[in-house]
Design a protein around this motif. Structure first.
Motif, PDB file in Angstrom:
ATOM      1  N   SER A 271       0.830  -1.209   0.000  1.00  0.00           N
ATOM      2  CA  SER A 271       0.000   0.000   0.000  1.00  0.00           C
ATOM      3  C   SER A 271       0.862   1.255   0.000  1.00  0.00           C
ATOM      4  O   SER A 271       0.613   2.212  -0.750  1.00  0.00           O
ATOM      5  CB  SER A 271      -0.936   0.004   1.217  1.00  0.00           C
ATOM      6  OG  SER A 271      -1.950  -0.959   1.078  1.00  0.00           O
ATOM      7  N   GLU A 272       1.897   1.263   0.839  1.00  0.00           N
ATOM      8  CA  GLU A 272       2.765   2.433   0.920  1.00  0.00           C
ATOM      9  C   GLU A 272       3.509   2.651  -0.389  1.00  0.00           C
ATOM     10  O   GLU A 272       3.644   3.787  -0.871  1.00  0.00           O
ATOM     11  CB  GLU A 272       3.766   2.271   2.064  1.00  0.00           C
ATOM     12  CG  GLU A 272       3.147   2.294   3.458  1.00  0.00           C
ATOM     13  CD  GLU A 272       2.466   0.980   3.824  1.00  0.00           C
ATOM     14  OE1 GLU A 272       2.609   0.001   3.055  1.00  0.00           O
ATOM     15  OE2 GLU A 272       1.789   0.934   4.870  1.00  0.00           O
ATOM     16  N   GLU A 275       1.039   3.828  -3.226  1.00  0.00           N
ATOM     17  CA  GLU A 275       0.517   5.173  -2.988  1.00  0.00           C
ATOM     18  C   GLU A 275       1.482   6.247  -3.469  1.00  0.00           C
ATOM     19  O   GLU A 275       1.070   7.327  -3.899  1.00  0.00           O
ATOM     20  CB  GLU A 275       0.218   5.354  -1.500  1.00  0.00           C
ATOM     21  CG  GLU A 275      -0.542   6.624  -1.185  1.00  0.00           C
ATOM     22  CD  GLU A 275      -1.025   6.651   0.254  1.00  0.00           C
ATOM     23  OE1 GLU A 275      -1.829   7.541   0.582  1.00  0.00           O
ATOM     24  OE2 GLU A 275      -0.605   5.787   1.042  1.00  0.00           O
ATOM     25  N   GLN A 308      -7.023   1.224  -5.518  1.00  0.00           N
ATOM     26  CA  GLN A 308      -7.106   1.805  -4.185  1.00  0.00           C
ATOM     27  C   GLN A 308      -8.520   1.562  -3.675  1.00  0.00           C
ATOM     28  O   GLN A 308      -9.498   2.034  -4.258  1.00  0.00           O
ATOM     29  CB  GLN A 308      -6.807   3.304  -4.208  1.00  0.00           C
ATOM     30  CG  GLN A 308      -6.859   3.945  -2.827  1.00  0.00           C
ATOM     31  CD  GLN A 308      -6.662   5.451  -2.871  1.00  0.00           C
ATOM     32  OE1 GLN A 308      -6.796   6.072  -3.928  1.00  0.00           O
ATOM     33  NE2 GLN A 308      -6.345   6.045  -1.735  1.00  0.00           N
ATOM     34  N   TRP A 314      -4.239  -0.604  -0.779  1.00  0.00           N
ATOM     35  CA  TRP A 314      -3.909  -0.697  -2.199  1.00  0.00           C
ATOM     36  C   TRP A 314      -3.560  -2.144  -2.516  1.00  0.00           C
ATOM     37  O   TRP A 314      -2.868  -2.811  -1.750  1.00  0.00           O
ATOM     38  CB  TRP A 314      -2.709   0.184  -2.545  1.00  0.00           C
ATOM     39  CG  TRP A 314      -2.962   1.662  -2.443  1.00  0.00           C
ATOM     40  CD1 TRP A 314      -3.230   2.371  -1.311  1.00  0.00           C
ATOM     41  CD2 TRP A 314      -2.940   2.603  -3.514  1.00  0.00           C
ATOM     42  NE1 TRP A 314      -3.384   3.703  -1.597  1.00  0.00           N
ATOM     43  CE2 TRP A 314      -3.204   3.877  -2.950  1.00  0.00           C
ATOM     44  CE3 TRP A 314      -2.718   2.508  -4.882  1.00  0.00           C
ATOM     45  CZ2 TRP A 314      -3.254   5.035  -3.705  1.00  0.00           C
ATOM     46  CZ3 TRP A 314      -2.762   3.660  -5.650  1.00  0.00           C
ATOM     47  CH2 TRP A 314      -3.033   4.908  -5.066  1.00  0.00           C
TER      48      TRP A 314
END
Length: 347
Positions: A271-272, A275, A308, A314
């Motif tokens: 996810s990080e 993003e 997302q 994500w």
């Protein structure tokens, strides 16, 4: 051959069905100078009567190529062989809903791509309203097509993506007939998902890489993303992502398409990383079952790369292909097609 991407044990419910039939064919005048009388549009669509059911498919005249021409005959053959409903194995065809013959058929199938524009003429609006109010049923296959598939009509024929919203042009077309009414998502417990087949085909045949996602997220309990329009308290129009791509067989009895799976995958730190990732494609909103929106990112046309989700997570889309996956998808889409038809003919 183009790859198609599809969005426990099979339980067969025995049906004690009364044979479902058709309205009598319109009586034509004996005198050649007389014109045929207009059909009676006040009587209910008959679902009990002659020994076999005929199905109608709408294919617009002038269509360059019909989509999945073997799909509906194969499905009708399956219904005839596996259920107690006696159906004709070859459907009849009409060019539009202006054809007064629509009142002779309890079930009408339309592939979204077999109609150039989803704008109804005045005659079509009048006929469709009368047909549905009298008990008829319309299935619009690929009537759900995610935003990233709408720039190219054929894209929605090869990618079956779960979204709980009818395509805008289809929604507007029916709004012109029934102002104020909307297509609404069908709940997982709706009888259309279990009126003949219940649950998924044997998931033990699936590779471990996709099995849990299919069971828990993709097609839980043998359901999918359907939306419906209700007329007189009855489900009368059903829209689905394309499922006919999983019906058709050739003359040798082999499936005509190969279907792969699109699976959402996550991981630690994903996810990080996503993003903040550099991105050069387009983003699209897609409607979830609960009404919330996913944001889908595509670097290639009609091919989602990552998503997302509303909870801030994500995930990436991974694509898998194998004989086992394709066979499973064909079996499941056939189940859905049979259930839709049996539901339409018994409700």
């Amino acid at each position: 051959m183009k790859q198609r991407y599809a969005g426990k044990a099979m339980t067969v419910v025995t049906l004690g069905l009364v044979l479902i039939g058709l309205l009598p064919i319109h009586a034509w005048a004996q005198d050649a100078s007389e014109t045929a009388p207009a059909p009676d549009q006040t009587q209910p669509i008959q679902k009990v009567g002659p020994p076999s059911v005929k199905v109608l498919q709408i294919v617009e005249s002038g269509t360059i190529s019909r989509k999945y021409t073997s799909a509906l005959p194969t499905l009708l053959g399956h219904v005839a062989e596996e259920t107690s409903v006696h159906v004709e194995r070859i459907q009849d065809v009409a060019a539009s809903f202006e054809d007064e013959r629509i009142f002779d058929y309890p079930f009408i199938y339309v592939n979204y791509a077999d109609r150039e524009k989803w704008e109804f003429s005045e005659t079509e609006r009048r006929n469709i309203r009368a047909y549905l109010e009298r008990g008829g049923f319309i299935h619009i296959d690929a009537g759900i097509s995610a935003a990233f598939l709408r720039n190219e009509k054929n894209a929605g024929q090869h990618h079956s993506f779960a979204e709980w919203e009818a395509s805008p042009d289809v929604a507007d077309a029916f709004k012109s007939i029934f102002p104020g009414r909307k297509f609404k998502p069908l709940g997982r417990s709706h009888k259309v998902f279990s009126c003949f087949y219940e649950g998924l085909p044997d998931t033990e045949k699936l590779p471990e890489t996709v099995r849990e996602f299919v069971i828990n997220e993709k097609w839980p309990q043998g359901t999918y993303s359907f939306v419906g329009l209700t007329v007189k308290g009855r489900l009368a129009v059903l829209c689905s992502p394309i499922i006919a791509m999983g019906w058709g067989k050739n003359q040798l009895g082999n499936w005509e398409t190969t279907i792969g799976f699109r699976i959402r995958e996550g991981g630690k730190g994903l996810s990080e990383n996503l993003e903040t990732a550099a991105y050069g494609g387009k983003r699209f909103d897609t409607r979830r079952e609960d009404g919330a929106l996913d944001v889908v990112f595509c670097e290639q046309a009609a091919t989602p790369a990552w998503v997302q989700e509303p909870n801030g997570v994500w995930r990436m889309f991974a694509y898998y292909r194998s004989t086992e996956i394709s066979e499973f998808a064909h079996d499941f889409y056939t189940q859905l097609g049979v259930n839709i038809m049996i539901y339409a003919l018994t409700h």
